[in-house]
Design an enzyme around this catalytic site. Structure first.
Site, short mmCIF file in Angstrom:
data_model
loop_
_atom_site.label_atom_id
_atom_site.label_comp_id
_atom_site.label_asym_id
_atom_site.label_seq_id
_atom_site.Cartn_x
_atom_site.Cartn_y
_atom_site.Cartn_z
N LYS A 250 52.14 11.87 47.10
CA LYS A 250 51.97 11.64 45.66
C LYS A 250 53.36 11.50 45.03
CE LYS A 250 50.27 13.92 41.43
NZ LYS A 250 49.65 15.14 40.88
N LYS B 97 49.28 17.53 28.55
CA LYS B 97 49.56 18.92 28.94
C LYS B 97 50.14 19.64 27.72
CE LYS B 97 50.62 17.71 33.74
NZ LYS B 97 49.51 18.41 34.44
N ASP C 208 56.11 16.57 40.21
CA ASP C 208 54.84 15.99 40.59
C ASP C 208 55.00 14.88 41.62
OD1 ASP C 208 52.14 16.42 40.29
OD2 ASP C 208 51.87 14.92 38.72
N GLU D 296 45.60 12.08 37.45
CA GLU D 296 46.09 10.74 37.77
C GLU D 296 46.57 10.61 39.21
OE1 GLU D 296 49.50 12.92 38.05
OE2 GLU D 296 48.01 13.10 36.45
N ARG E 88 45.41 11.55 42.06
CA ARG E 88 44.39 11.10 43.01
C ARG E 88 44.06 9.62 42.85
NH1 ARG E 88 40.25 15.52 40.94
NH2 ARG E 88 42.27 16.53 40.68
#
Length: 526
Positions: free
Chosen positions: A295, A307, A320, A382, A384
């Protein structure tokens, strides 16, 4: 130009890498004959036991204590040092060839790679504090170890030392450079096998450091384009075994990756970059094809499902792309090790998840490159969506096995805490392979169930599926979502690394995943 503008936001430029440059050498030398800054001795609880006269029973500790006139024994009693895990005792000494001696606790027993990596990190902390340029490593219980186990133990400690000593100071105005340069391994044997394992630790730790630097880099520096640029740098350095393809937005549209494009195409000034790095062994003979998918969200605002609040952790969302960092760190190490007979494809759909008037909205429907449709009920799920198209692409390369790594769910952190990754796979053989690799590497991974009945909660009334399910079992439903985009003939595992990718106490990356991936690849090599 937009990508360049983002990179220069705040006028920040990273300084040079502070990646440690440490020489590890195994020597046949008595500890008291060693000349340098710090002698570091790993001990178990029983190694610090004393007889009725107050002398250490352990031969090495007795020898050191005698040379110090009983100072080591006195200090261990005064400071209540009992050899428990994470305990340490460091003394400044005089009259010997070394300046300091330290005892570092391993607890009741020392049998796992994780324990020895932790020992290395503790020794590194002491070396950093004392500004040691050289250290000698010894174990009080080396005589109890088999000859076969010693090289692996030395390698694990060496990896921990590099991990522990590394200080990513590229963004500090007055950085302190790493002082430690030489580590001599005493009492654990020497020879070709030991040299090979110490060199292995050097290569793997360089990959871990590279992964840490990627995750630590802020989003105004490490955009998707800059991430692709870093991959091209290692490709150029190891062009005998690595090659890379970087696909731009127009090419991504041609590949019909609508799930990935839904996240990024219209919501950010920094365009997406689809990265495909390939390792091919020297000689060209290949018996196994593997896929590693990461990812690569270089910043995750959450999109319209923004968030918010004190516990949203938006300030850490540069991490991330920890999955991408792990696979590219592994690629760097693998390019050094050059395992034969295995071809590896490293795939990342890199982008940002931002907010825009033209960005993806809750209830939008996106279409993945295999034709499956997804109703987006949460724009903050997002990762996935990007992984879906990356997994499809990787399966189409003809790989036999795939591991994907992603900072995917807070649910996995809730289930396993901050130090353990969650593993999901329907394949028993692959589960055994990866869990064994994690055990050898010292990284903590726990297998969680893929409860197929939970898939019912992921059904959409207007599309093939939604991208998030109910609050319960969120890590499981995320894995079930990814499974929809993996070919049935491909062995696949999903690793949710949301917790262990980040050290919350120090606010820095851990490099998690690199060591396990390298171990797994080597076991699949000829």
């Amino acid at each position: 130009m937009a990508d360049i503008a983002r990179v220069t936001l705040g006028l920040t430029r990273p300084g040079p890498s502070n990646a440690p440059k440490i020489t590890f050498v195994a020597k046949d030398l008595d500890v008291l004959e060693w000349n340098g800054d710090l002698v570091a001795v790993g001990v178990r609880e029983k190694d610090v036991e004393k007889d009725e006269a107050g002398h250490f029973k352990n031969p090495l500790l007795y020898q050191l204590d005698e040379a110090l006139g009983g100072l080591l024994g006195e200090a261990s009693s005064e400071e209540d040092f009992s050899g428990k895990s994470a305990q340490s005792l460091v003394l400044r000494v005089s009259g010997l060839k070394f300046k300091r001696v330290g005892l570092f606790g391993l607890g009741q027993s020392a049998s796992s790679a994780a324990a020895f990596v932790g020992l290395g990190e503790a020794i590194a902390a002491a070396a950093q504090t004392s500004r040691a340029a050289s250290l000698a490593l010894a174990l009080a219980f080396s005589e109890d170890l088999s000859a076969e186990s010693k090289p692996g133990i030395a390698s694990a400690i060496a990896l921990g030392i590099v991990n522990g000593i590394f200080d990513d100071n590229r963004y500090k105005s007055n950085p302190k450079m790493t002082v430690l340069q030489f580590v001599d391994v005493l009492g654990l044997g020497f020879g070709p096998n030991m040299e090979k394992k110490l060199k292995y630790a050097e290569y793997v730790s360089s990959g871990v450091v590279f992964g840490k630097e990627l995750v630590n880099s802020p989003a105004n520096i490490l955009t998707p384009g800059q991430l692709a640029g870093e991959v091209l740098k290692i490709t150029h350095k190891y062009n005998d075994v690595l090659s890379a393809k970087i696909f731009n937005e127009e090419e991504i549209i041609e590949m019909k990756m609508g799930s990935y494009l839904g996240v990024t195409a219209a919501a950010t000034a920094n365009p997406p970059h689809f990265i495909h790095l390939c390792y091919k062994p020297l000689g060209g003979s290949v018996s196994t094809k593997l896929g590693l998918v990461g990812k690569g969200i270089t910043f995750d605002s959450g999109g319209y499902n923004l968030k918010t609040g004190a516990n949203s952790n938006i300030e850490t969302m540069k991490n991330d792309m920890g999955g991408a960092a792990a696979i590219f760190g592994a690629a760097k190490a693998i390019a050094e090790l050059k395992p034969p007979g295995v071809e590896i494809h490293f795939v990342v759909a890199a982008c940002e998840n931002m907010i825009s008037a033209t960005g993806m909205r809750p209830s939008d429907i996106v279409t993945a490159s295999n034709g499956k449709t997804i109703e987006v009920n949460n724009t903050d799920a997002e990762g996935r969506l990007c992984l879906a198209d990356a997994l499809i692409y990787t399966c189409n390369l003809g790989v036999e096995k795939i591991i994907d790594l992603a900072t995917l769910t807070g649910a996995c952190i809730t289930a396993l805490g901050p130090s353990v990754a969650g593993a999901f796979t329907p394949n028993e053989e692959l589960a055994k392979e990866v869990l064994a690799a994690a055990e050898r590497s010292g990284e903590k991974i726990w297998r969680l169930p893929m409860e197929e009945s939970y898939w019912e909660s992921m059904k959409s009334g207007v599309a093939d599926m939604i991208n998030t399910g109910p609050g319960q079992g969120g890590a499981i439903t995320a894995a079930l979502f990814l499974k929809q985009f993996v070919d049935e003939n491909v062995q696949w595992m999903h690793l949710d690394i949301a917790g262990p990718v980040w050290n919350t106490k120090k606010s820095v990356a851990t490099g998690f995943g690199v060591s396990t991936l390298v171990e797994w690849v080597l076991k699949n090599a000829c």
